[in-house]
Design an enzyme around this catalytic site. Structure first.
Site, PDB file in Angstrom:
ATOM      1  N   LEU A 182       0.834  -1.196   0.000  1.00 22.28           N
ATOM      2  CA  LEU A 182       0.000   0.000   0.000  1.00 22.28           C
ATOM      3  C   LEU A 182       0.874   1.254   0.000  1.00 22.28           C
ATOM      4  O   LEU A 182       1.896   1.319   0.676  1.00 22.28           O
ATOM      5  CB  LEU A 182      -0.919   0.005   1.219  1.00 22.28           C
ATOM      6  CG  LEU A 182      -2.025  -1.062   1.225  1.00 22.28           C
ATOM      7  CD1 LEU A 182      -2.758  -1.060   2.559  1.00 22.28           C
ATOM      8  CD2 LEU A 182      -3.009  -0.821   0.084  1.00 22.28           C
ATOM      9  N   CYS A 207       5.426   5.680  -4.916  1.00 24.49           N
ATOM     10  CA  CYS A 207       5.851   6.857  -4.146  1.00 24.49           C
ATOM     11  C   CYS A 207       6.299   6.482  -2.742  1.00 24.49           C
ATOM     12  O   CYS A 207       7.403   6.817  -2.313  1.00 24.49           O
ATOM     13  CB  CYS A 207       4.717   7.868  -4.077  1.00 24.49           C
ATOM     14  SG  CYS A 207       5.047   9.262  -2.977  1.00 24.49           S
ATOM     15  N   HIS A 221      11.776  36.685  10.744  1.00 26.22           N
ATOM     16  CA  HIS A 221      13.238  36.803  10.710  1.00 26.22           C
ATOM     17  C   HIS A 221      13.838  36.042  11.887  1.00 26.22           C
ATOM     18  O   HIS A 221      13.339  36.122  13.008  1.00 26.22           O
ATOM     19  CB  HIS A 221      13.640  38.277  10.794  1.00 26.22           C
ATOM     20  CG  HIS A 221      15.122  38.476  10.865  1.00 26.22           C
ATOM     21  ND1 HIS A 221      15.928  38.414   9.745  1.00 26.22           N
ATOM     22  CD2 HIS A 221      15.946  38.717  11.920  1.00 26.22           C
ATOM     23  CE1 HIS A 221      17.186  38.613  10.117  1.00 26.22           C
ATOM     24  NE2 HIS A 221      17.221  38.804  11.434  1.00 26.22           N
ATOM     25  N   ALA A 261      17.738   6.528 -16.062  1.00 26.14           N
ATOM     26  CA  ALA A 261      16.625   7.318 -15.517  1.00 26.14           C
ATOM     27  C   ALA A 261      16.144   8.279 -16.600  1.00 26.14           C
ATOM     28  O   ALA A 261      16.393   9.481 -16.546  1.00 26.14           O
ATOM     29  CB  ALA A 261      17.073   8.078 -14.265  1.00 26.14           C
TER      30      ALA A 261
END
Length: 469
Positions: free
Chosen positions: A44, A48, A450, A275
C-alpha cells in the site's frame, strides 16, 4: 475458483492502485459516503511510498547528514573515524517506507475502505476481476472505476536493466555497496537526485543528458547553477550528449559518449543507472475490454480525468502529463468530485509545483521567464541570493537564489524559481502567489519572519519593484 457474474461484490467506486492518487481517491470517495473498494497487488502506498518519493528522500537525508559531518569543525564539533554505511542508510530508508505504508493502511481502514489484494483486470466498463497471489479470483462491479496504476521506468533498447550492471531507480534504492563509479543516464529529477546521493556516498558519478542542460524543463539560470554546484563536488555533467555502443563486462559498463561537434569519447563505470522517464502501467489491465483509449503509453483523459469509457477515470502517472505524486492527489479529488456530480475546477499544470531534492534543492511553480515571454507577456523579474540571508549564513548554506517572474502590466506573479539548501520548503508561498495572482507589492507588504529563508522571497519581490525604476 472463478466467481459467477451474479456473485460479484457491488461498490459505488473501485480504485485500482494505492499510490498517492489511488489512496487519496479512495479516502475522498469514502468521505462522500460512497462504498469503496481499493485493489492493490503490492504494498500500500504505491511506488511513491515504497520505491520512489519517500525512500529516496530518506536516502538523500542520510547523504546530507554525512556531508555535513565531514566539515563539522567550523560549527565547533569534532568528529573522527567518519564513514558512510550504505547498508544502514538503506535499512533506515526501508523502515521509513514501511512506516508510511502502514500509515496508508491505517487511514484506509479507518475510512472503511475495503482493500482487495491482487492483480486487477477490467472486464468491462463496470467490472473488475482480481487475481490474488495464490491464484484465487473474485470479481466486483462498481458504478465508477478510477484507474491509478502509476508508471514504471522506460526501457531504452540496448540499455535493458539487469539489476546489477544496468539498474533502474528501484535497484538504486537498495544497492548493497557504494559503487566505485556510476554513469547516470538522464538529467531529470530522478537522475539528479540519485547522482547527488551516490556522489556524496563516495562514488565517482557522470551524468549523461541528451538535452542541452540538466532539468531541461526548469528555469535556465537554475539549471546552470545546479550544474556548477555538481561540478564543484566532482560530479561530471555531460549535457547535449548521448551514449553510443554500450558493453557490459564482469568489471562494469563502458560506453561511447557522443556529443555534437565533439569526438566520440569512451566512458566507463562500475554500473549504469538509467533514468530517462517512465511509461504508464497499462499492460494486462484490460483497457480494450473496457473501451479505454491510450496515447503514447498513457491513458487518454479529459480535464476531469474521464477516460473514453463512461464511468471510468484515470489519475496520476498513468494519465501522463507531469509525473508527480501531488498532482495525482489533486487529480484524485477532481475525479471523485466529478463522480459526486460536482463541477470541480480542472487542474492547471503550470500551477503544480516541481521539486528536486538534491542539495542544493530545486523548486519551481508557474512560468519560467522564457515561457512567459513566449506566451506574450511583458515580464518583470526580481532575484535575491541566499548568501544575503541571515538564516542561510547562520546555517552555512549560502548557495542559490530566488527568481520571481511577474506580469509587468498587471503586476501579478507568473512564476517562481528557487535553488538552494532546502529551497523546496519555500515553494508553497510561491504556489499560492501564482494561483491567486499576488503582486510584488503584495509579497513585499507581507511580513516574513526573521531570520528565515522565506525573507529571500520578499527580497526578490522587492528587487522586481526596484527594477521598474
Amino acid at each position: 475458483m472463478q466467481q459467477s457474474e451474479s456473485s460479484s461484490a457491488q461498490f459505488d467506486v473501485a480504485v485500482i492502485g494505492s499510490g498517492p492518487g489511488g489512496y487519496e481517491a479512495a479516502l475522498h470517495a469514502a468521505r462522500h459516503g460512497m462504498k469503496v473498494c481499493l485493489v492493490e497487488k503490492a504494498s500500500l502506498g504505491g511506488v511513491c511510498v515504497n520505491w520512489g518519493c519517500i525512500p529516496t528522500k530518506a536516502l538523500l537525508r542520510s547523504a546530507e547528514v554525512y556531508d555535513l559531518a565531514k566539515n563539522p569543525s567550523e560549527f565547533g564539533v569534532n568528529v573522527s573515524e567518519l564513514s558512510f554505511d550504505l547498508a544502514q542508510a538503506v535499512k533506515r530508508s526501508r523502515k521509513v517506507s514501511l512506516k508510511s505504508s502502514k500509515g496508508v493502511e491505517f487511514m484506509l481502514k479507518k475510512a472503511k475502505v475495503e482493500v482487495w489484494r491482487g492483480e486487477a483486470v477490467l472486464t468491462g466498463s463496470k467490472g473488475v476481476k482480481v487475481t490474488a497471489e495464490d491464484g484465487s479470483e473474485r470479481s466486483l462491479e462498481a458504478a465508477n472505476i478510477i484507474v491509478a496504476t502509476g508508471a514504471q521506468p522506460r526501457v531504452i533498447p540496448g540499455l535493458e536493466p539487469d539489476g546489477k550492471k544496468i539498474i533502474t531507480s528501484r535497484e538504486a534504492l537498495i544497492l548493497k555497496d557504494v559503487p566505485e563509479s556510476m554513469i547516470v543516464v538522464g538529467g531529470g529529477a530522478i537522475g539528479v537526485e540519485m547522482a547527488w546521493f551516490y556522489a556524496k556516498a563516495g562514488a565517482k558519478v557522470t551524468i549523461v543528458e541528451l538535452m542541452p542542460r540538466l532539468l531541461p524543463a526548469e528555469e535556465a539560470e537554475v539549471s546552470e547553477a545546479l550544474k556548477r554546484s555538481f561540478e564543484k563536488v566532482d560530479i561530471t555533467v555531460q549535457c547535449g550528449a548521448k551514449l553510443g555502443n554500450v558493453a557490459i563486462s564482469e568489471f562494469g559498463v563502458n560506453a561511447d559518449l557522443l556529443a555534437e561537434g565533439k569526438e566520440p569519447q569512451k566512458i566507463e563505470a562500475s554500473c549504469m543507472l538509467v533514468a530517462v522517464g517512465v511509461t504508464g502501467v497499462i499492460d494486462g489491465l484490460g483497457l480494450d475490454a473496457a473501451g479505454i483509449e491510450t496515447e503514447r503509453g498513457f491513458i487518454r483523459t479529459d480535464e476531469l480525468c474521464r477516460t473514453s469509457a463512461s464511468g471510468i477515470y484515470a489519475i496520476g502517472d498513468v494519465r501522463g502529463g507531469m509525473l508527480l505524486a501531488h498532482k495525482a492527489s489533486a487529480e484524485a479529488a477532481i475525479a471523485v468530485e466529478a463522480i459526486a456530480g460536482k463541477l470541480p475546477e480542472p487542474l492547471s499544470e503550470p500551477l503544480i509545483p516541481r521539486c528536486v531534492y538534491a542539495q542544493p534543492s530545486v523548486a519551481s511553480v508557474g512560468l519560467t521567464e522564457e515561457a512567459a515571454i513566449a506566451a506574450g507577456y511583458k515580464v518583470l523579474v526580481g532575484r535575491s541570493q541566499f548568501a544575503a540571508s541571515g538564516k542561510a549564513n547562520a546555517y552555512g548554506q549560502l548557495e542559490g537564489f530566488v527568481k520571481l517572474v511577474f506580469n509587468a502590466e498587471t503586476g501579478k506573479m507568473l512564476g517562481g524559481h528557487l535553488i538552494g539548501h532546502d529551497a523546496v520548503e519555500l515553494i508553497g508561498e510561491l504556489g499560492l502567489a501564482c494561483r491567486y495572482g499576488v503582486t510584488a507589492e503584495g509579497l513585499v507588504g507581507t511580513v516574513h519572519a526573521h531570520p528565515t529563508l522565506s525573507e529571500t522571497v520578499r527580497e526578490a519581490a522587492f528587487a522586481a519593484l526596484q527594477s521598474k525604476g
